[in-house]
Scaffold this motif. Structure first.
Motif, mmCIF file in Angstrom:
data_model
loop_
_atom_site.group_PDB
_atom_site.id
_atom_site.type_symbol
_atom_site.label_atom_id
_atom_site.label_comp_id
_atom_site.label_asym_id
_atom_site.label_seq_id
_atom_site.Cartn_x
_atom_site.Cartn_y
_atom_site.Cartn_z
ATOM 1 N N HIS A 99 0.825 -1.214 0.000
ATOM 2 C CA HIS A 99 0.000 0.000 0.000
ATOM 3 C C HIS A 99 0.856 1.259 0.000
ATOM 4 C CE1 HIS A 99 -4.232 -1.399 0.740
ATOM 5 N NE2 HIS A 99 -3.557 -2.509 0.893
ATOM 6 N N SER A 100 2.167 1.097 -0.129
ATOM 7 C CA SER A 100 3.067 2.245 -0.079
ATOM 8 C C SER A 100 3.714 2.484 -1.432
ATOM 9 C CB SER A 100 4.164 2.016 0.967
ATOM 10 O OG SER A 100 3.606 1.831 2.244
ATOM 11 N N VAL A 101 3.918 3.751 -1.747
ATOM 12 C CA VAL A 101 4.603 4.147 -2.972
ATOM 13 C C VAL A 101 5.795 4.997 -2.575
ATOM 14 C CG1 VAL A 101 4.423 5.394 -5.147
ATOM 15 C CG2 VAL A 101 2.450 4.103 -4.292
ATOM 16 N N ASN A 121 18.443 0.857 11.822
ATOM 17 C CA ASN A 121 17.195 0.990 11.088
ATOM 18 C C ASN A 121 16.866 2.472 10.946
ATOM 19 O OD1 ASN A 121 14.644 0.665 9.937
ATOM 20 N ND2 ASN A 121 13.650 0.128 11.855
ATOM 21 N N VAL A 122 16.456 2.864 9.761
ATOM 22 C CA VAL A 122 16.081 4.248 9.482
ATOM 23 C C VAL A 122 14.675 4.257 8.896
ATOM 24 C CG1 VAL A 122 16.530 6.224 7.972
ATOM 25 C CG2 VAL A 122 18.426 5.105 9.133
ATOM 26 N N GLY A 123 13.860 5.197 9.345
ATOM 27 C CA GLY A 123 12.513 5.344 8.806
ATOM 28 C C GLY A 123 12.118 6.803 8.753
ATOM 29 N N GLY A 124 11.010 7.064 8.047
ATOM 30 C CA GLY A 124 10.562 8.440 7.891
ATOM 31 C C GLY A 124 9.080 8.590 8.118
ATOM 32 N N ILE A 125 8.443 9.388 7.276
ATOM 33 C CA ILE A 125 7.044 9.770 7.463
ATOM 34 C C ILE A 125 6.133 8.949 6.552
ATOM 35 C CG2 ILE A 125 5.386 11.664 7.215
ATOM 36 C CD1 ILE A 125 7.672 13.588 7.846
ATOM 37 N N MET A 126 5.060 8.452 7.114
ATOM 38 C CA MET A 126 4.023 7.779 6.344
ATOM 39 C C MET A 126 2.988 8.830 5.959
ATOM 40 S SD MET A 126 1.409 4.705 7.407
ATOM 41 C CE MET A 126 0.158 5.787 8.088
ATOM 42 N N LEU A 127 3.019 9.248 4.708
ATOM 43 C CA LEU A 127 2.109 10.284 4.226
ATOM 44 C C LEU A 127 0.899 9.635 3.576
ATOM 45 C CD1 LEU A 127 1.557 13.305 3.768
ATOM 46 C CD2 LEU A 127 2.762 13.095 1.566
ATOM 47 N N ALA A 128 -0.192 9.569 4.320
ATOM 48 C CA ALA A 128 -1.405 8.945 3.789
ATOM 49 C C ALA A 128 -2.068 9.874 2.772
ATOM 50 C CB ALA A 128 -2.370 8.632 4.924
ATOM 51 N N GLU A 129 -2.415 9.319 1.628
ATOM 52 C CA GLU A 129 -3.094 10.075 0.577
ATOM 53 C C GLU A 129 -4.299 9.280 0.086
ATOM 54 O OE1 GLU A 129 -0.554 11.203 -2.610
ATOM 55 O OE2 GLU A 129 0.625 12.609 -1.409
ATOM 56 N N GLY A 130 -5.465 9.905 0.121
ATOM 57 C CA GLY A 130 -6.678 9.247 -0.324
ATOM 58 C C GLY A 130 -7.103 9.686 -1.710
ATOM 59 N N ARG A 131 -7.850 8.821 -2.390
ATOM 60 C CA ARG A 131 -8.327 9.142 -3.735
ATOM 61 C C ARG A 131 -9.835 9.354 -3.776
ATOM 62 N NH1 ARG A 131 -4.898 4.020 -5.779
ATOM 63 N NH2 ARG A 131 -5.737 3.388 -3.751
ATOM 64 N N THR A 132 -10.530 8.913 -2.729
ATOM 65 C CA THR A 132 -11.975 9.106 -2.631
ATOM 66 C C THR A 132 -12.250 9.938 -1.375
ATOM 67 O OG1 THR A 132 -12.336 7.147 -1.252
ATOM 68 C CG2 THR A 132 -12.314 6.827 -3.655
ATOM 69 N N PRO A 133 -13.463 10.495 -1.222
ATOM 70 C CA PRO A 133 -13.768 11.235 0.009
ATOM 71 C C PRO A 133 -13.530 10.406 1.269
ATOM 72 C CG PRO A 133 -15.419 11.728 -1.649
ATOM 73 C CD PRO A 133 -14.560 10.644 -2.228
ATOM 74 N N GLU A 135 -11.384 7.803 1.653
ATOM 75 C CA GLU A 135 -9.950 7.622 1.845
ATOM 76 C C GLU A 135 -9.282 8.924 2.294
ATOM 77 O OE1 GLU A 135 -8.267 6.033 -1.686
ATOM 78 O OE2 GLU A 135 -9.353 4.133 -1.573
ATOM 79 N N ARG A 136 -9.761 10.057 1.784
ATOM 80 C CA ARG A 136 -9.172 11.331 2.203
ATOM 81 C C ARG A 136 -9.480 11.617 3.670
ATOM 82 N NH1 ARG A 136 -10.281 12.780 -3.252
ATOM 83 N NH2 ARG A 136 -12.379 13.544 -2.780
ATOM 84 N N ALA A 137 -10.662 11.191 4.134
ATOM 85 C CA ALA A 137 -10.980 11.341 5.558
ATOM 86 C C ALA A 137 -10.047 10.480 6.403
ATOM 87 C CB ALA A 137 -12.433 10.955 5.806
ATOM 88 N N VAL A 138 -9.781 9.259 5.951
ATOM 89 C CA VAL A 138 -8.845 8.387 6.659
ATOM 90 C C VAL A 138 -7.449 9.002 6.672
ATOM 91 C CG1 VAL A 138 -7.771 6.111 6.714
ATOM 92 C CG2 VAL A 138 -10.178 6.331 6.074
ATOM 93 N N ALA A 139 -7.031 9.544 5.521
ATOM 94 C CA ALA A 139 -5.713 10.171 5.435
ATOM 95 C C ALA A 139 -5.592 11.343 6.401
ATOM 96 C CB ALA A 139 -5.448 10.636 4.001
ATOM 97 N N ARG A 217 -7.045 2.053 3.529
ATOM 98 C CA ARG A 217 -8.028 1.036 3.175
ATOM 99 C C ARG A 217 -9.221 1.716 2.508
ATOM 100 N NH1 ARG A 217 -4.099 -1.353 4.581
ATOM 101 N NH2 ARG A 217 -3.996 -3.331 5.716
ATOM 102 N N PRO A 218 -9.823 1.082 1.480
ATOM 103 C CA PRO A 218 -10.842 1.765 0.671
ATOM 104 C C PRO A 218 -12.264 1.711 1.207
ATOM 105 C CG PRO A 218 -10.358 -0.373 -0.266
ATOM 106 C CD PRO A 218 -9.431 -0.212 0.896
ATOM 107 N N SER A 219 -12.505 0.996 2.307
ATOM 108 C CA SER A 219 -13.879 0.892 2.812
ATOM 109 C C SER A 219 -13.872 0.921 4.333
ATOM 110 C CB SER A 219 -14.540 -0.398 2.326
ATOM 111 O OG SER A 219 -13.958 -1.530 2.964
ATOM 112 N N LEU A 220 -15.026 1.276 4.898
ATOM 113 C CA LEU A 220 -15.144 1.354 6.351
ATOM 114 C C LEU A 220 -14.950 -0.024 6.980
ATOM 115 C CD1 LEU A 220 -15.754 3.201 8.758
ATOM 116 C CD2 LEU A 220 -18.179 2.652 8.456
#
Length: 347
Positions: A99-101, A121-133, A135-139, A217-220
């Motif tokens: 689910h990551s790009v 170990n090195v890590g950064g920011i998980m930037l959530a991006e939604g494509r539907t209303p 998913e954008r609320a989840v992001a 995730r695409p659904s509730l």
């Protein structure tokens, strides 16, 4: 343990894959498109998918021999990661999620951070991006302090040592040294592994330079299932390692218990008021769930500002779904009921 003394150590991308027909191609293409100039390989640990995931992976492997697939009959995330890590050949292990790009500079910056910091170990920011209303609320919930607690890998912060890291770019030899991922931990295995790295003298490093796009995730239904499972295992880990708990892990379960008890007490008060019983005072129990409801509305106004009306309305549903899913899961997990439903929360 330091990386080999070379400016461009080889990199192995490891990814557990299960029923990801819709996302897997974009995720893998982002790996092949990295601007890192060192050698690399992509290892996809294929679980028993029931969609066309395996066919899509086979097509990509046929087109590029650097993309390899390995069977993961168990199907769980930690088992898939371990299968892929053992089969890898390069000294740097980059954990990737379907689910990551990854942006093109991700590997280059991550390897430089490993070398600069001397971390395991090195890590950064998980930037959530939604494509539907939805998913954008989840992001929005992911990227706000009211959603997932405001950890650096969700909202950002200063570079430096951290408790855990999103995904992770590892020194492979250290992964082998501490015993890889614990396959008995179906969720939260990254936190548990980072705990062992730190306990054996290693460093987990956060850098805001690394930004990974994450697809919610695409659904509730899938969202709730995800957070119940995550909460279950967070509760299990809290029970196993009580000294490692922090306040932010305890807020959601406390909220669930408080609102639930308040609702029950308030209903007792309703009955008491109807029949003229002294128990009418129990109506005060509604204060707890009422306060939470006001909190959700205020959060929707502030955290989801600038979004469309549909997204803001979805936020009113998404936020309590995350809180109650995670919080109720935590309670059951902490009470050691995890084993009874492991089969349903493998990922």
């Amino acid at each position: 343990m330091a990386l080999p003394d070379t400016p461009l150590p080889g990199v192995s991308y490891v990814m557990p894959v299960l029923n990801e027909e819709a996302e897997i191609r974009a995720a893998v293409e982002s790996l092949v498109a990295q601007d890192y100039q060192g050698p690399f390989e992509v290892l996809l640990a294929l679980g028993p998918s029931v969609d066309r995931t395996d066919e899509v992976v086979a097509e990509m492997s046929a087109a590029d021999p650097r993309i390899r697939s390995i069977r993961n009959p168990v199907g769980s995330t930690p088992a898939g990661l371990n299968v892929a890590i053992r089969a890898s050949v390069h000294p740097v292990t980059v954990r990737v999620d379907a689910h990551s790009v990854l942006p093109p500079e991700y590997t280059r910056l991550a390897v430089a951070a490993l070398q600069r910091s001397g971390a395991d170990n090195v890590g950064g920011i998980m930037l959530a991006e939604g494509r539907t209303p939805f998913e954008r609320a989840v992001a929005r919930a992911y990227g706000s302090r009211v959603g997932l607690g405001g950890t650096p890998h969700h909202v950002g912060g200063a570079e430096g040592p951290a408790e855990t890291a999103y995904l992770g770019v590892f020194v492979r030899s250290r992964l082998l040294e501490v015993g890889l991922f614990d396959e008995d931990v179906k969720r939260g295995q990254d936190w548990e592994l980072n705990r062992r790295l730190r306990a054996t003298g290693g460093t987990v490093w956060f850098t805001p330079e690394l930004v990974v796009t994450y697809r919610p995730r695409p659904s509730l239904r899938k969202l709730v299932r995800q957070f119940v499972a995550t909460g279950l295992w967070r509760g299990e880990l809290a029970r196993r390692f009580p000294k490692a708990n922090t306040l932010r892990y305890l807020v959601p379960p406390a909220m669930v218990v408080g609102a639930g008890v308040g609702l029950v007490v308030g209903l007792v008060g309703v009955v008491g008021a109807v029949v003229g019983s002294p128990w009418a005072w129990a109506l005060l129990g509604f204060v707890a769930p009422g306060a939470y409801l006001l909190f959700v509305v205020a959060a929707a106004v502030l955290a989801a500002r600038g979004e469309s009306l549909r997204t803001r309305l979805w936020f009113l549903v998404v936020l309590p779904s995350i809180h109650f899913g995670w919080g109720s899961g935590f309670v059951f997990g902490f009470l050691s009921l995890t084993k009874n439903i492991t089969a349903h929360t493998g990922r």
